[in-house]
Design an enzyme around this catalytic site. Sequence first.
Site, mmCIF file in Angstrom:
data_model
loop_
_atom_site.group_PDB
_atom_site.id
_atom_site.type_symbol
_atom_site.label_atom_id
_atom_site.label_comp_id
_atom_site.label_asym_id
_atom_site.label_seq_id
_atom_site.Cartn_x
_atom_site.Cartn_y
_atom_site.Cartn_z
ATOM 1 N N HIS A 17 -1.602 -7.270 -17.148
ATOM 2 C CA HIS A 17 -1.309 -6.083 -17.962
ATOM 3 C C HIS A 17 -1.969 -4.827 -17.376
ATOM 4 C CE1 HIS A 17 0.228 -8.783 -21.120
ATOM 5 N NE2 HIS A 17 -0.831 -9.524 -20.856
ATOM 6 N N SER A 54 1.080 17.804 0.808
ATOM 7 C CA SER A 54 1.715 18.697 -0.159
ATOM 8 C C SER A 54 1.894 20.076 0.449
ATOM 9 C CB SER A 54 0.850 18.794 -1.418
ATOM 10 O OG SER A 54 1.255 19.881 -2.229
ATOM 11 N N LYS A 111 -3.948 16.900 -0.559
ATOM 12 C CA LYS A 111 -3.132 15.742 -0.908
ATOM 13 C C LYS A 111 -2.775 14.873 0.299
ATOM 14 C CE LYS A 111 -1.388 14.813 -4.285
ATOM 15 N NZ LYS A 111 -0.138 15.349 -4.837
ATOM 16 N N GLU A 166 6.505 4.731 -1.739
ATOM 17 C CA GLU A 166 7.330 5.309 -2.806
ATOM 18 C C GLU A 166 8.811 5.216 -2.465
ATOM 19 O OE1 GLU A 166 4.302 8.603 -4.784
ATOM 20 O OE2 GLU A 166 5.741 9.244 -3.271
#
Length: 486
Positions: free
Chosen positions: A172, A293, A299, A306
């Site tokens: 979980h 970024s 970043k 992804e």
Amino acid sequence: MAESKAGGAGEGEGETARLWGGRFALSPAKQVEEFTSSLAVDRRLYREDIAGSIAHARMLGVAGIIPGADAQRLVKGLQAVRREFDEGRFVFADGDEDIHTAIERRLHKLLGAEVGGKLHTGRSRNDQVALDLRMYARTAIVEIGDSVCRLQTALLKLAQDHRGTVMPAYTHLQRAQPTTLGHHLLAYVAMLQRDFDRLQDAFDRADIMPLGSAAATGSSLPLKRELVAKELGFASISQNSLDAVSDRDFVVEIEAACALVMVHLSRLSEELVLWSSSEFGFVDLPDDYATGSSLMPQKKNPDVPELVRGRTGRVIGELTGMLAILKGLPLAYNRDLQGDKESFFAVADTTMSCLEILAKMLPRLRFNEGAMARAASDPALMATEVADYLVGKGIAFRRAHHLVGKAVRNAQTKRVSLADLEPADWQALDAAFGPEVTQLFDPQQALARRQTVGSSGPGAVKRALVRALLAVKRNRQWLAANKPTY
């Protein structure tokens, strides 16, 4: 090969003649030509199409259906066309509907229509397309399987290197119990092994030779189908002509296997995204497999995992679309099936590219072993160890579970960790708790107690690594034995 002038083009025999044009007084409208053409998609099947045609031509000669000399000329002509493709010299003509008509048109130009026109004896584009797609399917399975093995190998190397790196196991998305990074990575090796097994199983149902089924009901000519199957390396021939030209179950099976591959890659990618975040800090992605970024200089974005996660949806969608194409088709062939190749190619290409980029990225990952160890050192992760300790003293597990749950609540009330409870706190819960209970909060000792097959203990992980390495070795042996040569 010099172009033959024999059998010059007559009516219906020009550069853009249709294989089916004799029955029609008018050529297709330009918009219809564009709408129905599959050449942009199926041109990549030229190797399969030419190999199938060569085997068919040889069979026609051996069976005495066409003169042996003509069969030899067809084979040489097809080999010349294949060289043109291989060398990038083949020129498509306006009006080529698909790869099959383009190749046959060029063959007519090289040999003349009298000889070139004999190639299609005893076959239809229906069984020709089915043959090409099954040949491609076998190649795709081997190529995808090879990519699966590469990713397994990359995971196994990491698992070997980190078989003792302690980290939390999660359920979980909550910290559950201690495990090791090696054991965690081996879970993905196991998933990929099931994927390989499914691809291997799908290979058997793709490995059926349909040529000779013709358009729908077979041929009245004395075709020697077994000869074609043997030359092309098929294990068997199809047993029902209607089914043979309309069957795309093998495409669905392979796409389904690929969808599961992608689901597994997506799960791995999701964990890499989470682990590379500041909240986890378990892994640092290599600079050349990440992006930044345009606004925020600090970043480092996990774009590769992804994108793998996102492209999983594409493969699942193609599988759903393929099932939708098939669900309402009457026997036998219908033009709806033209969509099978675009779907199949997209699935195979996407799956292979995702497998390959992850296999290249994984060896470059840098794991923060300290952050993992700190997360695994949370005493709450030892709650089950304490319950098992009570079981060893003869207490039923349900009661042990309840007692440890009360201990957790007491620790929370006191705002201390479970390991900070005093022996008196434990004995107040039950006399079975001895002073040694305070020694149960070492993650390494907890792992050492796990000795069953498949568990995260050091011995079990070592044995699992050996089993996985042997499985990958067997996988590669199967791939080498089943790699198509056309």
